[in-house]
Design a protein around this motif. Structure first.
Motif, mmCIF file in Angstrom:
data_model
loop_
_atom_site.group_PDB
_atom_site.id
_atom_site.type_symbol
_atom_site.label_atom_id
_atom_site.label_comp_id
_atom_site.label_asym_id
_atom_site.label_seq_id
_atom_site.Cartn_x
_atom_site.Cartn_y
_atom_site.Cartn_z
ATOM 1 N N GLU A 47 1.390 -1.386 0.070
ATOM 2 C CA GLU A 47 -0.071 -0.322 0.103
ATOM 3 C C GLU A 47 0.647 1.369 -0.475
ATOM 4 N N ARG A 49 1.356 4.924 0.323
ATOM 5 C CA ARG A 49 0.412 6.007 1.353
ATOM 6 C C ARG A 49 0.660 7.036 1.056
ATOM 7 N N ARG A 78 -3.758 10.306 2.293
ATOM 8 C CA ARG A 78 -4.818 9.578 3.723
ATOM 9 C C ARG A 78 -5.102 10.926 4.476
ATOM 10 N N HIS A 143 -12.727 5.287 8.906
ATOM 11 C CA HIS A 143 -11.136 4.256 10.352
ATOM 12 C C HIS A 143 -12.258 5.504 11.575
ATOM 13 N N LYS A 169 -13.725 -1.393 3.417
ATOM 14 C CA LYS A 169 -13.087 -1.241 4.544
ATOM 15 C C LYS A 169 -13.497 -0.812 5.493
ATOM 16 N N MET A 199 -8.183 -2.458 14.805
ATOM 17 C CA MET A 199 -6.684 -2.099 15.161
ATOM 18 C C MET A 199 -6.312 -1.872 16.750
ATOM 19 N N ARG A 207 -6.232 -9.511 12.805
ATOM 20 C CA ARG A 207 -5.289 -9.824 11.896
ATOM 21 C C ARG A 207 -5.445 -11.117 11.072
ATOM 22 N N PHE A 219 -2.971 -6.061 7.136
ATOM 23 C CA PHE A 219 -1.687 -5.158 7.099
ATOM 24 C C PHE A 219 -0.399 -5.786 7.702
ATOM 25 N N SER A 228 1.836 1.158 10.321
ATOM 26 C CA SER A 228 1.449 2.402 9.599
ATOM 27 C C SER A 228 -0.033 2.386 10.669
ATOM 28 N N ALA A 229 -0.203 2.057 11.812
ATOM 29 C CA ALA A 229 -1.648 1.552 12.245
ATOM 30 C C ALA A 229 -1.015 1.075 13.789
ATOM 31 N N GLN A 232 -0.651 -3.729 14.160
ATOM 32 C CA GLN A 232 0.180 -4.413 13.020
ATOM 33 C C GLN A 232 1.251 -5.356 13.386
HETATM 34 O O1 DQA Z 1 -6.565 1.844 6.873
HETATM 35 C C1 DQA Z 1 -5.812 1.151 6.446
HETATM 36 C C2 DQA Z 1 -5.724 0.042 7.756
HETATM 37 C C3 DQA Z 1 -4.092 0.684 8.380
HETATM 38 O O2 DQA Z 1 -4.720 1.743 9.343
HETATM 39 C C4 DQA Z 1 -4.096 -0.904 9.453
HETATM 40 O O3 DQA Z 1 -5.225 -0.819 10.475
HETATM 41 O O4 DQA Z 1 -3.495 -1.607 9.409
HETATM 42 C C5 DQA Z 1 -2.662 0.809 7.810
HETATM 43 C C6 DQA Z 1 -3.907 1.868 6.975
HETATM 44 O O5 DQA Z 1 -1.861 2.042 6.535
HETATM 45 C C7 DQA Z 1 -4.363 1.784 6.059
HETATM 46 O O6 DQA Z 1 -4.214 3.059 4.928
#
Ligand code: DQA
Length: 247
Positions: A47, A49, A78, A143, A169, A199, A207, A219, A228-229, A232
């Motif tokens: 992805e 960004r 984003r 989100h 999403k 998250m 995940r 991710f 990025s969040a 992960q």
């Molecule tokens: O929207 C998402 C999911 C995300 O926020 C995550 O929770 O892994 C990570 C972001 O980069 C991605 O754009």
């Protein structure tokens, strides 16, 4: 690595976000990940960004170099009000919709646009994609970094996301285990047409097992320090869990 839990399930896909300030660093990062500089495993897709690019990098000619990168990719710009770094200053240099439409012209695999952003563009991107006969799939994302909304609210958001795009999403913060159940429920109800992520530390289970319930990807990070969040997993940890769990 192919993981097939059910006969009809598609490949589980791992996506690594690329959050570099320059196009050159972005392309080098992907090359290094592919060459296993950071990890033992490589992702299925990336992805990009593009909100993370420095404003001096923002020209169509420059971002096109990313669209041409030989990998399966999502192009995302984003906004800062949705957890990213895109802002009005960058927007004044190059419009996010101009970037996404150009990505569609290049037939990138996916573009991601926020559900909130759609108030301004309505059907715009999907009609544009169809008019230029592109194969790009449109992800419409929501989100919530504070909580996971009640399922009825999530369902309404997902249904509206499908009005404007191809893939729904949701990425919401998990505060209690019932949140995970609602995220898995969304994966199951919209199987193979959704990306659903919990998250935070409590959401890690989504995940790992979200793809088994029907989420089309998850991710991961390749860095022990940077993600990025919240929540992960490192790509090697996820592959190790999947190999043990789904062997
Ligand atoms: O929207 C998402 C999911 C995300 O926020 C995550 O929770 O892994 C990570 C972001 O980069 C991605 O754009």
């Amino acid at each position: 690595m192919k993981i097939e839990v059910e006969k009809d399930i598609e490949l589980y896909k791992i996506c690594v976000p690329v959050m570099e300030e320059t196009v050159e660093k972005s392309l080098k990062f992907v090359k290094d990940v592919h060459n296993k500089v950071y990890s033992k495993n490589v992702p299925h897709m990336y992805e990009f960004r593009l909100d993370c690019l420095h404003k001096s990098e923002l020209s169509i000619e420059n971002v096109e170099k990313i669209f041409k990168c030989d990998c399966e990719k999502i192009i995302t710009v984003r906004w800062n009000w949705e957890g990213g770094t895109w802002n009005n200053e960058k927007e004044s240099v190059l419009g996010c919709l101009d970037i996404l439409k150009r990505a569609i012209d290049f037939n990138v695999n996916y573009i991601d646009i926020e559900h909130k952003n759609l108030k301004g563009v309505k059907q715009g991107l999907r009609d544009y994609r169809d008019n230029v006969h592109s194969n790009t799939k449109i992800i419409v994302s929501y989100h919530n970094f504070m909580k996971t909304d009640d399922y009825s609210i999530l369902k309404n958001i997902i249904e509206e996301e499908f009005r404007y795009g191809d893939i729904a999403k949701i990425a919401t913060s998990v505060c209690e285990n019932m949140d995970n159940c609602n995220i898995f429920k969304a994966c199951s109800e919209y199987k193979h047409n959704i990306i659903a992520i919990g998250m935070g530390k409590l959401g890690k289970i989504t995940r790992v097992h979200g793809p088994q319930f029907g989420s089309i990807l998850t991710f991961c990070t390749v860095s022990k320090e940077k993600a990025s969040a919240p929540g992960q997993l490192h790509i090697d940890d996820l592959f190790e869990i999947w190999e043990r769990y789904y062997r």
